[in-house]
Design an enzyme around this catalytic site. Structure first.
Site, PDB file in Angstrom:
ATOM      1  N   ALA A  63       0.497   0.886   2.427  1.00  0.00           N
ATOM      2  CA  ALA A  63      -0.573   1.394   3.288  1.00  0.00           C
ATOM      3  C   ALA A  63      -0.222   2.854   3.605  1.00  0.00           C
ATOM      4  CB  ALA A  63      -0.623   0.570   4.561  1.00  0.00           C
ATOM      5  N   GLY A 104       1.731  -2.886   1.313  1.00  0.00           N
ATOM      6  CA  GLY A 104       0.315  -3.210   1.152  1.00  0.00           C
ATOM      7  C   GLY A 104      -0.092  -3.307  -0.306  1.00  0.00           C
ATOM      8  N   GLU A 107       0.864  -6.715  -1.350  1.00  0.00           N
ATOM      9  CA  GLU A 107      -0.048  -7.652  -0.671  1.00  0.00           C
ATOM     10  C   GLU A 107      -1.416  -7.669  -1.344  1.00  0.00           C
ATOM     11  OE1 GLU A 107       0.742  -5.887   3.233  1.00  0.00           O
ATOM     12  OE2 GLU A 107       1.443  -7.855   3.893  1.00  0.00           O
ATOM     13  N   GLU A 127       8.437  -3.103   4.478  1.00  0.00           N
ATOM     14  CA  GLU A 127       7.970  -2.773   5.822  1.00  0.00           C
ATOM     15  C   GLU A 127       9.075  -2.747   6.875  1.00  0.00           C
ATOM     16  OE1 GLU A 127       6.492  -4.759   3.707  1.00  0.00           O
ATOM     17  OE2 GLU A 127       4.324  -4.431   3.713  1.00  0.00           O
TER      18      GLU A 127
END
Ligand code: NAD
Length: 697
Positions: A63, A104, A107, A127
């Site tokens: 992200a 992300g 994911e 993360e």
């Protein structure tokens, strides 16, 4: 639509390509684009399936954390909602993982129904390194695909795995040699034609059923010391554990709640701040990014002692041949023997292979003749801390080495401008201040002299990266940045000992705050004699200030620390773990009486504040004097050189978290007690009065 997402439809397959350089981060624009094209494909009867891939060498590196804390614009989905939308799609969606898929990115891939990857790919959930947990379903989908053990390993350590391991565990479905996109489109067509429901990760429950809870307890125990005071690594375990106890939807909701809380916590903010600070440290305001750098193909180290041997290993580890020079054969052989022992230790503990060791050792040669280093590109001098000796050596290096060779000193305290004056090439002279053990510690304080050229500085900043260090450029001053601050705080800690605290009590408080060790344990490691000698030098500069008497008293006993099995602590045979020692306690009590101090109690809070606030004040002075370019550079130095806990972001960031008015007030109190050692910095005063922080500079 948007620039960062490309779309084309070929043979009934919609191909969404994320093209958001440099990392293909899922920022607002990318999320909006992917979501719109997914939507369009769903509406389009001629589109049978979708492939999602990335442009260049990265799939999606995560992200966009610079958008954290910003309001999501209208029409932009949250990443987890987008991933859910993809997973719910009735048409098959295939991830063609062309490169790194992190956070992300992983994911997103796990929300797709199938994952094909190039053999070079790495996937991971890093993360935790930024102080939070995966927030796009990673804690629920990864265990379903790869099993709980591997999911824990990846999510708790943050370390990525390669394509083979990912395939073996089920995190990806296939490795494609050759044209990945073509194969992914072919595969998507097969899936679409099969008329079967797409395989959704949320429905794969087998690997999260009947999991022995001991696995989670074992992980908690394993990380308990290293991750003390932190929340995110433990929440990584808790949320993965939740995948074995809750249904998918509840697990996702739980993950979201924890993610948001950690993202907005001090821990999350500090860890993200450190991430950006490290990148910032590489940028030097007056040295443009495109400044020419010299190639370092061969190096030399002068002195094969404690530092020289470790520094040589850094070059060898990076594949750069290195010639080690010492005064005579005996000193040289002793130095090289330590290097060999060091590598052998790494082989026996499994950190490197024997082949790695042999390769590295083949790059290290020794000599006692300066003639053998005339062709090297850089020399790092690491001989005794003696100005006359260093000047003599630099004059000799200047005469022997080719004109473009950079000559760097590893001095901790001497003025490198003066060392440079012994040469005809002051533009090529600089400092490279390594930290002990030099082959382990990640920090490299690169020192700028009055005349170091931009090319020289750009070269040593690049060199730091090449040899796996975090380079921070600093100016010349007493102890540069890190040691200047350490020496003040360590001295104040000794004053506290003279007034009533005990070394092990102070060390315990500093350890519990999150440092790997306190100032007395650190001193036993580095040498009580070393600190004593530094103090003798500093007496010449600051003779009128209060001096620490206790360091003299400990030194006089001949207890120099771990190397003599006794210092501030006593050490059992061969042990590195210090035990409190009655002899030292008696010596301390006697010294207090000698100094006329009535010993008093110090609370943990007073110890911590005294130690840290004197450090922060010195940091502000260092900034004022221009020894560091920015406060975040000081934080990077303190993290990598001294182990300041990353989750507090370094001393200057920590000061901002506390609030500078509060810090300034306490610094003024310390000033009354300890005089000019804690003379309030005018920068700190100004910022405190203006209600600002170091972050506003
Ligand atoms: N030890 C530390 O923790 C540390 C940390 C950072 C910087 N430094 C700095 O690094 C430098 C070296 O420190 P050290 O602890 O490795 O010292 P050391 O005493 O362990 O090693 C010094 C080496 O230099 C050699 N030497 C002396 N004169 C020489 C000459 N003319 N030519 C070639 N070799 C010569 C000696 O034989 C010895 O092997 C010092 O400037 C010190 O301030 C030390």
């Amino acid at each position: 639509m948007t620039d960062v997402i490309r779309f084309e439809k070929k043979n009934g397959i919609g191909v969404i390509t994320i093209n958001n350089p440099p990392a293909n981060a899922m920022n607002f624009e990318a999320k909006k684009g992917v979501s719109q094209y997914i939507e369009a494909c769903m509406q389009d009867d001629a589109c049978k399936a979708v492939v999602i891939t990335g442009e260049g060498r990265i799939f999606v590196a995560g992200a966009d954390i610079s958008e954290f804390g910003k309001k999501t614009p209208d029409g932009v989905p949250e990443l987890e909602d987008l991933i859910q939308e993809i997973e719910n799609s009735p048409k098959p969606v295939v991830a063609a993982i062309n490169g790194l898929a992190l956070g992300g990115g992983m994911e997103l891939a796990m929300g797709c129904h199938y994952r094909l990857a190039l053999p070079t790919v790495k996937v991971g959930q890093p993360e935790v390194n930024l102080g939070f947990i995966p927030g796009g379903g990673g804690t629920q989908r990864l265990p379903r695909l790869a099993g709980v053990e591997l999911a824990l390993e990846m999510i708790v350590t943050g370390k990525p795995i390669d394509a083979n391991r990912a395939l073996e565990a089920g995190a990806i479905d296939d490795i494609v040699e050759g044209d990945l996109l073509a194969r992914a489109m072919e595969f998507a067509t097969e899936q679409a034609n099969s008329n079967q429901e797409p395989r959704r990760t949320c429905d794969q429950n087998e690997k999260v059923m009947n999991v022995d809870p001991k696995i989670f307890e074992d992980w908690r125990t394993r990380i308990s010391r290293k991750s003390r005071n932190m929340e995110s690594p433990f929440e990584c375990i808790n949320t993965v554990e939740a995948s074995t106890k809750m249904d998918f939807k509840a697990g996702l909701e739980n993950e979201r709640e924890v993610f948001v809380r950690l993202r907005d916590s001090d821990e999350g903010k500090s860890m993200r701040y450190m991430f950006f600070s490290e990148r910032e440290a590489a940028k030097i305001p007056d040295i443009p990014k495109d400044t020419k750098t010299q190639e370092i193909k061969k190096s030399a180290i002068i002195g094969s002692g404690t530092m020289g041997g470790g520094i040589a290993m850094n070059f060898a580890n990076a594949g750069i041949p290195v010639v080690v020079v010492d005064v005579d054969k005996i000193a040289l052989e002793a130095g090289l023997e330590k290097v060999r022992d060091n590598y052998a230790g790494s082989v026996s503990s499994g950190r490197i292979t024997k082949e790695n060791m042999d390769n590295c050792l083949s790059l290290i040669t020794g000599t006692t003749n300066y003639k053998d280093i005339e062709d090297v590109d850089i020399v790092i001098e690491a001989v005794f801390e003696d100005m006359d000796l260093k000047k003599k050596i630099f004059a000799e290096l200047d005469a022997v080495c080719k004109p473009e060779t950079i000559l760097a000193s590893n001095t901790s305290t001497l003025n490198i401008n003066e060392i440079a004056s012994a040469t005809e090439r002051p533009d090529k002279i600089c400092g490279t201040h390594f930290f002990s053990p030099a082959n382990v510690m990640k920090l490299l304080e690169n020192v700028r002299t009055e005349k170091s050229s931009k090319e020289t500085l750009a070269t040593i900043m690049r060199l730091a990266k090449i040899i796996g260090k975090t380079g921070v450029l600093v100016g010349i001053g007493d102890g540069f940045v890190g040691n200047r601050m350490l020496h003040i705080s360590a001295r104040i800690a000794e004053f506290m000992v003279e007034e009533g605290a005990l070394p092990w009590k102070i060390d315990k408080v500093i350890y519990e705050f999150g440092f790997p060790m306190g100032p007395f344990a650190m001193n036993d490691l580095a040498g009580v004699d070393v600190r004593f000698l530094i103090r003798q030098e500093q007496k010449k500069l600051y003779g009128s200030r209060r001096q620490s008497v206790i360091i003299d008293r400990v030194y006089e006993t001949g207890r120099y620390g771990q190397k003599t099995s006794a210092g501030w602590y006593k050490y059992g045979d061969g042990s590195r773990k210090g035990e409190p020692d009655q002899i030292i306690e008696d010596l301390i009590v006697k010294t207090s009486a000698e100094l006329g101090y009535e010993r008093r109690k110090f609370s943990d809070e007073e110890i911590l504040e005294t130690y840290l606030y004197s450090m922060i004040n010195t940091g502000a002075q260092v900034l004022e004097e221009g020894l560091a370019a920015r406060s975040s550079d000081i934080d990077v130095i303190w993290h990598y050189g001294y182990g300041f806990p990353r989750y507090w972001g370094g001393p200057m960031f920590y000061a901002d978290l506390i609030g500078l008015p509060e810090v300034y007030k306490k610094v003024c109190d310390l000033n009354k007690k300890y005089g000019d050692w804690v003379k309030p910095s005018s920068l700190l005063k100004r910022l405190a009065e203006e209600g600002k922080g170091f972050k506003n500079l």
